[in-house]
Design an enzyme around this catalytic site. Structure first.
Site, PDB file in Angstrom:
ATOM      1  N   THR A  82       0.855  -1.195   0.000  1.00 45.20           N
ATOM      2  CA  THR A  82       0.000   0.000   0.000  1.00 45.20           C
ATOM      3  C   THR A  82       0.884   1.236   0.000  1.00 45.20           C
ATOM      4  OG1 THR A  82      -0.109  -0.072   2.419  1.00 45.20           O
ATOM      5  CG2 THR A  82      -1.962  -1.049   1.207  1.00 45.20           C
ATOM      6  N   GLU A 146      -3.848   4.589   2.886  1.00 43.94           N
ATOM      7  CA  GLU A 146      -2.921   3.696   2.182  1.00 43.94           C
ATOM      8  C   GLU A 146      -3.615   3.158   0.935  1.00 43.94           C
ATOM      9  OE1 GLU A 146      -1.486   0.584   4.651  1.00 43.94           O
ATOM     10  OE2 GLU A 146      -1.409   1.839   6.426  1.00 43.94           O
TER      11      GLU A 146
END
Ligand code: ADP
Ligand code: RBF
Ligand code: MG
Length: 213
Positions: A82, A146
């Site tokens: 992420t 993220e």
């Protein structure tokens, strides 16, 4: 007349009962510490298209900033890297939306004047899923946004600029007690994002002027 009045009074008194009578799918319940844990029935019967057919307020939400280092857990622990946005890029999300998992489009671009290791495919506008919140599974003390971009990158792109157009909400952020369950649900989130973005009113945002041509 009196009959109608007493019917209306009893109808409003029965608010709770009426809520039960119109079923809604619950996605979580509280554990003993008051944290939202996923309901098993939600995990096994999730819809794969979510949100209205046309993005609705507060979407689209625009986010942008250089990709930051986190704890390196996305790739290692979850098999799902992420790209983390910086804290000062979060206000458009904080001011308009609750914590949770979202879908939309993202684009990574090199900073001007720096040599880039990314291919032409890497710098396209690509579908993404975003986790926005406190990551209860890891007991984070800071809020993060993220983004997992649904594309195979050959290299990392820390420090590169990332733009994201958030278009819809998938589910609340939940306190998973097993890493396997979190991984399974993230995989399903990706499927939901793909299918939800494949609707014409969402697809058109891939060519929004917000992104770099
Ligand atoms: P961190 O905790 O530092 O964010 P991760 O394990 O989550 O570490 O890995 C994230 C990094 O992996 C990103 O910053 C980016 O450079 C790289 N990366 C490679 N492929 C992807 C992808 N498909 N989506 C997001 N980031 C990716
Ligand atoms: N973390 C949680 O604690 N609860 C969640 O419900 C949750 N959902 C996520 C969904 C997606 C699509 C992604 C990419 C991540 C999710 N995470 C969740 C965050 C995950 O814990 C995070 O990526 C790690 O903290 C690694 O940085
Ligand atoms: Mg990360």
């Amino acid at each position: 007349m009196f009959g109608l009045l007493s019917f209306l009074i009893s109808f409003f008194k029965m608010g709770d009962v009426a809520a039960v009578a119109s079923p809604s799918v619950s996605d979580s319940s509280k554990d003993s510490a008051g944290l939202d844990v996923p309901d098993e029935s939600f995990r096994t019967s999730r819809p794969d298209i979510v949100g209205p057919d046309v993005p609705d307020v507060p979407f689209p939400i625009k986010l942008s900033g250089p990709v930051q280092h986190g704890f390196g857990r996305g790739s290692k622990d979850l098999g799902c890297p992420t790209a983390n946005l910086p804290d000062d890029s979060l206000p458009p999300m904080i001011n308009a939306a609750k914590t949770g998992v979202y879908y939309g489009y993202a684009q990574v671009t090199p900073s001007e004047g720096t040599p880039s290791s990314l291919s032409n495919q890497d710098v396209c506008v690509l579908p993404m899923v975003m986790s926005f919140g406190w990551n209860p599974f890891y007991k984070n003390e800071r809020m993060t946004a993220e983004i997992h971009i649904m594309h195979e990158f050959k290299t990392d792109f820390y420090g590169y600029n990332m733009k994201a157009l958030v278009l819809g909400y998938i589910r609340p952020e939940l306190h998973y007690t097993s890493r396997e369950a979190l991984i399974e649900d993230i995989e399903f989130d990706k499927k939901v994002a793909f299918k939800s973005l494949a609707r014409p009113a969402y697809e058109k945002y891939a060519s929004d002027p917000f992104f770099t041509v």
